[in-house]
Design an enzyme around this catalytic site. Structure first.
Site, PDB file in Angstrom:
ATOM      1  N   HIS A 193      39.702  47.874  50.718  1.00  0.00           N
ATOM      2  CA  HIS A 193      38.293  47.574  50.940  1.00  0.00           C
ATOM      3  C   HIS A 193      37.588  48.788  51.540  1.00  0.00           C
ATOM      4  O   HIS A 193      37.832  49.163  52.683  1.00  0.00           O
ATOM      5  CB  HIS A 193      38.078  46.353  51.847  1.00  0.00           C
ATOM      6  CG  HIS A 193      36.720  45.727  51.653  1.00  0.00           C
ATOM      7  ND1 HIS A 193      36.485  44.704  50.772  1.00  0.00           N
ATOM      8  CD2 HIS A 193      35.528  46.024  52.192  1.00  0.00           C
ATOM      9  CE1 HIS A 193      35.215  44.351  50.800  1.00  0.00           C
ATOM     10  NE2 HIS A 193      34.604  45.154  51.660  1.00  0.00           N
TER      11      HIS A 193
ATOM     12  N   HIS B 285      40.676  40.875  40.260  1.00  0.00           N
ATOM     13  CA  HIS B 285      40.325  39.693  41.042  1.00  0.00           C
ATOM     14  C   HIS B 285      39.546  38.754  40.125  1.00  0.00           C
ATOM     15  O   HIS B 285      38.323  38.852  40.029  1.00  0.00           O
ATOM     16  CB  HIS B 285      39.479  40.083  42.255  1.00  0.00           C
ATOM     17  CG  HIS B 285      39.229  38.961  43.211  1.00  0.00           C
ATOM     18  ND1 HIS B 285      39.068  39.170  44.560  1.00  0.00           N
ATOM     19  CD2 HIS B 285      39.113  37.618  43.024  1.00  0.00           C
ATOM     20  CE1 HIS B 285      38.857  38.009  45.168  1.00  0.00           C
ATOM     21  NE2 HIS B 285      38.878  37.056  44.244  1.00  0.00           N
TER      22      HIS B 285
ATOM     23  N   GLU C  61      44.664  39.371  42.563  1.00  0.00           N
ATOM     24  CA  GLU C  61      44.236  38.881  43.860  1.00  0.00           C
ATOM     25  C   GLU C  61      43.199  37.785  43.695  1.00  0.00           C
ATOM     26  O   GLU C  61      42.494  37.710  42.691  1.00  0.00           O
ATOM     27  CB  GLU C  61      43.674  40.022  44.719  1.00  0.00           C
ATOM     28  CG  GLU C  61      42.432  40.675  44.171  1.00  0.00           C
ATOM     29  CD  GLU C  61      41.923  41.785  45.081  1.00  0.00           C
ATOM     30  OE1 GLU C  61      42.737  42.375  45.825  1.00  0.00           O
ATOM     31  OE2 GLU C  61      40.710  42.061  45.053  1.00  0.00           O
TER      32      GLU C  61
END
Length: 238
Positions: free
Chosen positions: A191, A44, A71
Site C-alpha cells: 500500500h 483484487h 487478495e
C-alpha cells in the site's frame, strides 16, 4: 534476503474498463511483467468488478507462471474463486465491497474465529495464506494463533509519514516485523510503496519476504515504460 516483487495489475483493468473492450490487455501486461522480472502477479477481484473481473481471475490463472496472489474480503465468492483457481497465495483483507481501497487491517482479536475458519479452508486447498494487518504487536500476536502463514503489513501510514521523518515512520514496522518473525510468520507489505520510499523500507525490514505494488508502479510506467519500471523496483529490493 531478496524480497520478491508482486505487481498488482488492478490499475490496468481499471484503464481497460474505462473504455470497454480489451485495451490494455490485463493478461498480456501480467505476462510482460513476469518477463521483465516480476516475481508474482497480484489481483483484487472486487464484487462490483470495477477493475479485475471474475473472468480475469480465470484468464490470469492460465498464464501466470510465477506467484499468483489473489487478495480480497473472504466472502463466499472470493473463496469459490480461490478454490477453483488455487493461487499460490490468498491475501485476506477486511474491507467491505464499497470502499475505494484497502486502508485498514484485521482486528485479529474480534475476528479470530472467522479468520481461523477461513484460513483452515484455504490451507486445506494447498493455498498459502496472508492477512492484511497494521503494526499493532498485540494484533500480530493474535494473528499467529489463526494458523495464517504470513502477514501483510499495511504501509499506508509509513508512506504518508516518510517525507517528514522516515526513521520515525518505519520504526513501528521494524518492531512489528521482528515480532512476527519471532512468531514464525512470513512478512509481506503493501500500500503506497513507491520508488521514493521502497528502498529504505526494505533496508529497515530485513525479514521482508514480498511486497505487492500496483498504483505507484503502474503510474511510474507511464513515464518510464513498464519494463524499465519493473527493473527499477526490482533493483530497490535487491
Amino acid at each position: 534476503m531478496a524480497t520478491k516483487l508482486s505487481v498488482n495489475v488492478n490499475k490496468i483493468a481499471t484503464l481497460r474498463n474505462a473504455r470497454g473492450g480489451d485495451v490494455p490487455n490485463v493478461v498480456q501486461v501480467a505476462k510482460d511483467c513476469e518477463t521483465f522480472g516480476a516475481d508474482g502477479i497480484t489481483i483484487h477481484p472486487r464484487p462490483d468488478e470495477r477493475h479485475i473481473t471474475t473472468q480475469d481471475v480465470y484468464d490470469l490463472k492460465k498464464v501466470v507462471t510465477t506467484e499468483y496472489n489473489i487478495e480480497g474480503y473472504p466472502d463466499e465468492r472470493f473463496l469459490q474463486l480461490c478454490k477453483e483457481t488455487l493461487p499460490e497465495q490468498a491475501t485476506l483483507v477486511p474491507d467491505p465491497p464499497h470502499v475505494l481501497t484497502s486502508n485498514a487491517g484485521w482486528d485479529t482479536i474480534k475476528q479470530q474465529d472467522f479468520l481461523k475458519e477461513v484460513i483452515a479452508k484455504l490451507k486445506s486447498w494447498g493455498i498459502r495464506t496472508s492477512i492484511f494487518i497494521e503494526t499493532d504487536v498485540e494484533l500480530i500476536e493474535h494473528a499467529a494463533t489463526t494458523g495464517v502463514d504470513r502477514i501483510e503489513l499495511y504501509t499506508g501510514p509509513y508512506a504518508e509519514e516518510y517525507a517528514a521523518n522516515k526513521i520515525e515512520a518505519v520504526a513501528p514496522y521494524v518492531k512489528a516485523a521482528q515480532r512476527a518473525h519471532d512468531l514464525g510468520l512470513g512478512i509481506n507489505a503493501g500500500h503506497d510503496l513507491s520508488l521514493e520510499n521502497l528502498k529504505f523500507f526494505k533496508q529497515s525490514l530485513v525479514q521482508l519476504d514480498e511486497v505487492s505494488i500496483g498504483h505507484a508502479l503502474i503510474s511510474d510506467a507511464l513515464y518510464y515504460g513498464l519494463e524499465n519500471t519493473v527493473h527499477m523496483y526490482k533493483r530497490l529490493l535487491d
